[in-house]
Design a protein around this motif. Structure first.
Motif: not given
Length: 146
Positions: A36, A39, A57
């Motif tokens: 995460v 990303w 996350g």
């Protein structure tokens, strides 16, 4: 001086193995947090935003896993949730053991054997810790006795 180096090497390996066994349960949240965070960084959040999003996350992954282990009643679903936590821990145990035995023995087949044994040991330890996170069920404190 050589003996001191050998003793310190054994101590370092012992500390790293203890750390691996202790933190094996957190392999899934760590991997989720890194994914995460990566990303978020690639979508333009910057490094500070990526770190914060990754930590959130990872925390959510661990929290949701613990909540699901406490709420879900069917045993097969609990085993699937535990397997989701144990599989990354076993993979991490395999690679950690392989990294150690790669430097200590020349035979690739024995490296593989010891790496699989290390993966199994870390997986069993992670399963025991995940099973300890699960709720034991309703208690019988509220039941009146005759």
């Amino acid at each position: 001086m050589i003996i001191l180096g050998i003793i310190l090497s054994f101590a370092a390996i012992g500390v790293l193995c203890w750390l691996l066994f202790t933190l094996a349960v957190f392999a899934l949240p760590f991997f989720a947090g890194v994914t995460v965070g990566t990303w978020a960084y690639q979508s333009g959040a910057g490094w500070l935003g990526a770190i914060l999003v990754g930590m959130v996350g990872a925390g959510l992954t661990l929290g949701v896993g613990q909540i699901l282990l406490g709420i879900v009643r069917p045993l097969w679903v609990r085993l699937l949730i535990a397997l989701a936590f144990v599989a990354p821990a076993a993979i991490a145990g395999y690679h950690a053991t392989h990294g150690i035995v790669k430097h200590t023995m020349p035979s690739e087949s024995w490296q593989l054997v010891f790496s699989v044994i290390g993966a199994a040991a870390v997986g069993v330890t992670a399963f025991a810790r995940v099973a300890g996170m699960a709720a034991t069920g309703p208690s019988s404190q509220g039941i009146a006795r005759a």
